[in-house]
Design an enzyme around this catalytic site. Structure first.
Site, PDB file in Angstrom:
ATOM      1  N   GLN A 106     -10.548  -2.386   2.219  1.00 20.16           N
ATOM      2  CA  GLN A 106     -10.052  -3.109   3.394  1.00 20.16           C
ATOM      3  C   GLN A 106      -9.909  -2.225   4.626  1.00 20.16           C
ATOM      4  O   GLN A 106      -9.462  -2.669   5.674  1.00 20.16           O
ATOM      5  CB  GLN A 106      -8.741  -3.835   3.085  1.00 20.16           C
ATOM      6  CG  GLN A 106      -7.522  -2.947   2.954  1.00 20.16           C
ATOM      7  CD  GLN A 106      -6.317  -3.745   2.501  1.00 20.16           C
ATOM      8  OE1 GLN A 106      -6.274  -4.257   1.397  1.00 20.16           O
ATOM      9  NE2 GLN A 106      -5.317  -3.866   3.364  1.00 20.16           N
ATOM     10  N   GLN A 158      -3.088 -12.207   7.762  1.00 19.26           N
ATOM     11  CA  GLN A 158      -3.250 -11.910   6.333  1.00 19.26           C
ATOM     12  C   GLN A 158      -2.594 -12.978   5.462  1.00 19.26           C
ATOM     13  O   GLN A 158      -3.192 -13.486   4.513  1.00 19.26           O
ATOM     14  CB  GLN A 158      -2.651 -10.539   6.034  1.00 19.26           C
ATOM     15  CG  GLN A 158      -2.521 -10.211   4.558  1.00 19.26           C
ATOM     16  CD  GLN A 158      -2.096  -8.773   4.321  1.00 19.26           C
ATOM     17  OE1 GLN A 158      -2.895  -7.864   4.374  1.00 19.26           O
ATOM     18  NE2 GLN A 158      -0.822  -8.564   4.078  1.00 19.26           N
ATOM     19  N   MET A 160       0.842  -1.201   0.000  1.00 21.58           N
ATOM     20  CA  MET A 160       0.000   0.000   0.000  1.00 21.58           C
ATOM     21  C   MET A 160       0.880   1.256   0.000  1.00 21.58           C
ATOM     22  O   MET A 160       0.416   2.347   0.346  1.00 21.58           O
ATOM     23  CB  MET A 160      -0.926  -0.003   1.207  1.00 21.58           C
ATOM     24  CG  MET A 160      -1.900  -1.183   1.161  1.00 21.58           C
ATOM     25  SD  MET A 160      -3.360  -0.964   2.162  1.00 21.58           S
ATOM     26  CE  MET A 160      -2.644  -0.857   3.768  1.00 21.58           C
ATOM     27  N   GLY A 188      11.100  -2.724   5.634  1.00 24.13           N
ATOM     28  CA  GLY A 188      10.375  -4.004   5.672  1.00 24.13           C
ATOM     29  C   GLY A 188       9.900  -4.385   4.275  1.00 24.13           C
ATOM     30  O   GLY A 188      10.089  -5.520   3.821  1.00 24.13           O
ATOM     31  N   HIS A 189       9.296  -3.431   3.580  1.00 26.18           N
ATOM     32  CA  HIS A 189       8.847  -3.675   2.205  1.00 26.18           C
ATOM     33  C   HIS A 189      10.047  -4.015   1.317  1.00 26.18           C
ATOM     34  O   HIS A 189       9.987  -4.903   0.483  1.00 26.18           O
ATOM     35  CB  HIS A 189       8.176  -2.423   1.616  1.00 26.18           C
ATOM     36  CG  HIS A 189       6.906  -2.018   2.297  1.00 26.18           C
ATOM     37  ND1 HIS A 189       6.792  -0.844   2.996  1.00 26.18           N
ATOM     38  CD2 HIS A 189       5.701  -2.609   2.369  1.00 26.18           C
ATOM     39  CE1 HIS A 189       5.562  -0.725   3.466  1.00 26.18           C
ATOM     40  NE2 HIS A 189       4.868  -1.788   3.104  1.00 26.18           N
ATOM     41  N   SER A 205       4.215   1.315   8.001  1.00 26.61           N
ATOM     42  CA  SER A 205       3.964   2.625   7.390  1.00 26.61           C
ATOM     43  C   SER A 205       3.279   3.555   8.388  1.00 26.61           C
ATOM     44  O   SER A 205       3.383   4.774   8.277  1.00 26.61           O
ATOM     45  CB  SER A 205       3.067   2.465   6.162  1.00 26.61           C
ATOM     46  OG  SER A 205       3.642   1.553   5.271  1.00 26.61           O
ATOM     47  N   ARG A 206       2.583   2.960   9.355  1.00 27.55           N
ATOM     48  CA  ARG A 206       1.853   3.790  10.329  1.00 27.55           C
ATOM     49  C   ARG A 206       2.766   4.377  11.409  1.00 27.55           C
ATOM     50  O   ARG A 206       2.352   5.281  12.136  1.00 27.55           O
ATOM     51  CB  ARG A 206       0.730   2.980  10.971  1.00 27.55           C
ATOM     52  CG  ARG A 206      -0.411   2.662  10.019  1.00 27.55           C
ATOM     53  CD  ARG A 206      -1.519   1.898  10.717  1.00 27.55           C
ATOM     54  NE  ARG A 206      -2.649   1.655   9.846  1.00 27.55           N
ATOM     55  CZ  ARG A 206      -2.788   0.584   9.060  1.00 27.55           C
ATOM     56  NH1 ARG A 206      -1.848  -0.334   9.038  1.00 27.55           N
ATOM     57  NH2 ARG A 206      -3.867   0.436   8.305  1.00 27.55           N
TER      58      ARG A 206
HETATM   59  P1  AMP Z   1       1.470  -2.971   3.435  1.00 31.37           P
HETATM   60  O1  AMP Z   1       2.027  -1.937   2.541  1.00 31.37           O
HETATM   61  O2  AMP Z   1       1.424  -2.592   4.881  1.00 31.37           O
HETATM   62  O3  AMP Z   1       0.172  -3.538   2.915  1.00 31.37           O
HETATM   63  O4  AMP Z   1       2.504  -4.179   3.393  1.00 31.37           O
HETATM   64  C1  AMP Z   1       2.868  -4.776   2.183  1.00 31.37           C
HETATM   65  C2  AMP Z   1       3.607  -6.053   2.480  1.00 31.37           C
HETATM   66  O5  AMP Z   1       4.771  -5.751   3.256  1.00 31.37           O
HETATM   67  C3  AMP Z   1       2.766  -7.043   3.314  1.00 31.37           C
HETATM   68  O6  AMP Z   1       2.992  -8.361   2.833  1.00 31.37           O
HETATM   69  C4  AMP Z   1       3.325  -6.848   4.702  1.00 31.37           C
HETATM   70  O7  AMP Z   1       3.175  -7.976   5.538  1.00 31.37           O
HETATM   71  C5  AMP Z   1       4.783  -6.557   4.418  1.00 31.37           C
HETATM   72  N1  AMP Z   1       5.403  -5.851   5.534  1.00 31.37           N
HETATM   73  C6  AMP Z   1       4.916  -4.762   6.178  1.00 31.37           C
HETATM   74  N2  AMP Z   1       5.734  -4.413   7.200  1.00 31.37           N
HETATM   75  C7  AMP Z   1       6.745  -5.317   7.193  1.00 31.37           C
HETATM   76  C8  AMP Z   1       7.906  -5.506   8.004  1.00 31.37           C
HETATM   77  N3  AMP Z   1       8.185  -4.701   9.041  1.00 31.37           N
HETATM   78  N4  AMP Z   1       8.738  -6.535   7.715  1.00 31.37           N
HETATM   79  C9  AMP Z   1       8.460  -7.362   6.673  1.00 31.37           C
HETATM   80  N5  AMP Z   1       7.390  -7.243   5.876  1.00 31.37           N
HETATM   81  C10 AMP Z   1       6.537  -6.237   6.125  1.00 31.37           C
END
Ligand code: AMP
Length: 284
Positions: A61, A155, A30, A36-37, A188-189
């Site tokens: 969502q 998820q 998103m 992490g991403h 992201s939050r």
């Molecule tokens: P989001 O943008 O929050 O929807 O996350 C996109 C993907 O990145 C999802 O598969 C998340 O589980 C993963 N993700 C988010 N935060 C982390 C993190 N700290 N470490 C690893 N993967 C992450």
């Protein structure tokens, strides 16, 4: 990095890649990208020929309108980070592109308990919206491999079920949670936390770690409840935290463990200063 906004253009680019027998890996996000991403992008790059990332803040969502409205958008920086990480293709569809007028979410999958508990209980409709968009994206991209984070533990279990039920022919690869130095799971939050709450937010992962260490010493399955309660109380002792759940669950079914040989996960959701954070740790 090529950028696509329309699925039909992306589809035809993918079709060409598939005729060259290149393997395709997909990382849906998103946006508001962080390390992490990027760790997902790097895993994807190391295991596939072509890395495709999507950025789409999926309105269906979000059960909380404010959370949706306040969701950070940093597209320019995201593009820069993706280019640096070596992402090959970025898909940034509009809401109209993903949800054309008159579109209805018919033929929903019933994930039953897996989607009704924990996040599902506290964010009604969240997983229906998530599954809807992930299925749409997977149908467009048709990746050989899908990379998702264990950070969103429930998820990735639901997406694994989705792939199985719809026979999508994609292999889901779950990647470990990337953390800040003090243990806070990257999210992201996190940018919405003020300085004091940002420091305090590290207590979430510290408490998970503490509970995990206690579970390892347990001799009787009935003692898990007491440890869970201590974990919950530890976190709730900070007045800033509004803990939604703190639970020890089976890592496959998300049911309460009945046996100490089961693979377990400790999951938490807590609000701090109006920001909702989730985290989890696998125990064994
Ligand atoms: P989001 O943008 O929050 O929807 O996350 C996109 C993907 O990145 C999802 O598969 C998340 O589980 C993963 N993700 C988010 N935060 C982390 C993190 N700290 N470490 C690893 N993967 C992450």
């Amino acid at each position: 990095m090529k950028i696509f906004e329309e699925s039909k253009n992306l589809k035809s680019a993918i079709k060409k890649l598939k005729t060259k027998e290149l393997t395709i890996g997909f990382v849906p996000t998103m946006g508001a990208l962080h390390a992490g991403h990027i760790s997902l992008i790097k895993s994807c790059k190391s295991q596939t020929d072509i890395t495709i990332c999507s950025i789409f803040v999926n309105p269906t969502q979000f059960n909380d309108k404010t959370d949706f409205e306040k969701y950070p958008a940093t597209l320019e920086n995201d593009i820069h980070l993706l280019e640096k990480a070596g992402c090959n293709i970025l898909f940034i569809p509009s809401v109209e592109e993903m949800y054309p007028k008159g579109f209805a979410n018919s033929n929903k999958i019933n994930f039953s308990f897996l989607a009704n508990t924990l996040e599902g209980e506290h964010r009604p409709g969240h997983f229906d919206g998530m599954a809807q968009i992930v299925e749409k994206l997977l149908t467009i991209v048709q990746p050989d491999f899908l990379f998702m984070g264990l950070k969103d533990f429930q998820q990735q279990l639901i997406v694994s079920k989705l792939i199985q039920v719809r026979k999508l022919g994609t292999k889901l690869i779950a990647i470990d949670t990337k953390r800040e130095k003090d243990g806070l799971a990257m999210s992201s939050r996190n940018v919405r936390l003020d300085k004091k709450n940002r420091t305090l937010a590290a207590e979430i992962s510290k408490t998970l770690k503490w509970v995990k260490s206690k579970i390892k010493l347990v001799k009787n399955v009935d003692d898990l409840m007491a440890i869970q309660k201590k974990g919950l109380n530890k976190l709730s002792s900070y007045k800033e935290f509004e803990v939604e759940y703190f639970e020890i669950r089976n890592a496959k079914t998300l049911k309460r463990p009945r046996n100490l040989t089961e693979k377990m996960v400790v999951l938490v959701a807590a609000k701090i200063g109006g920001v909702r954070l989730i985290d989890n740790m696998l125990v064994n």
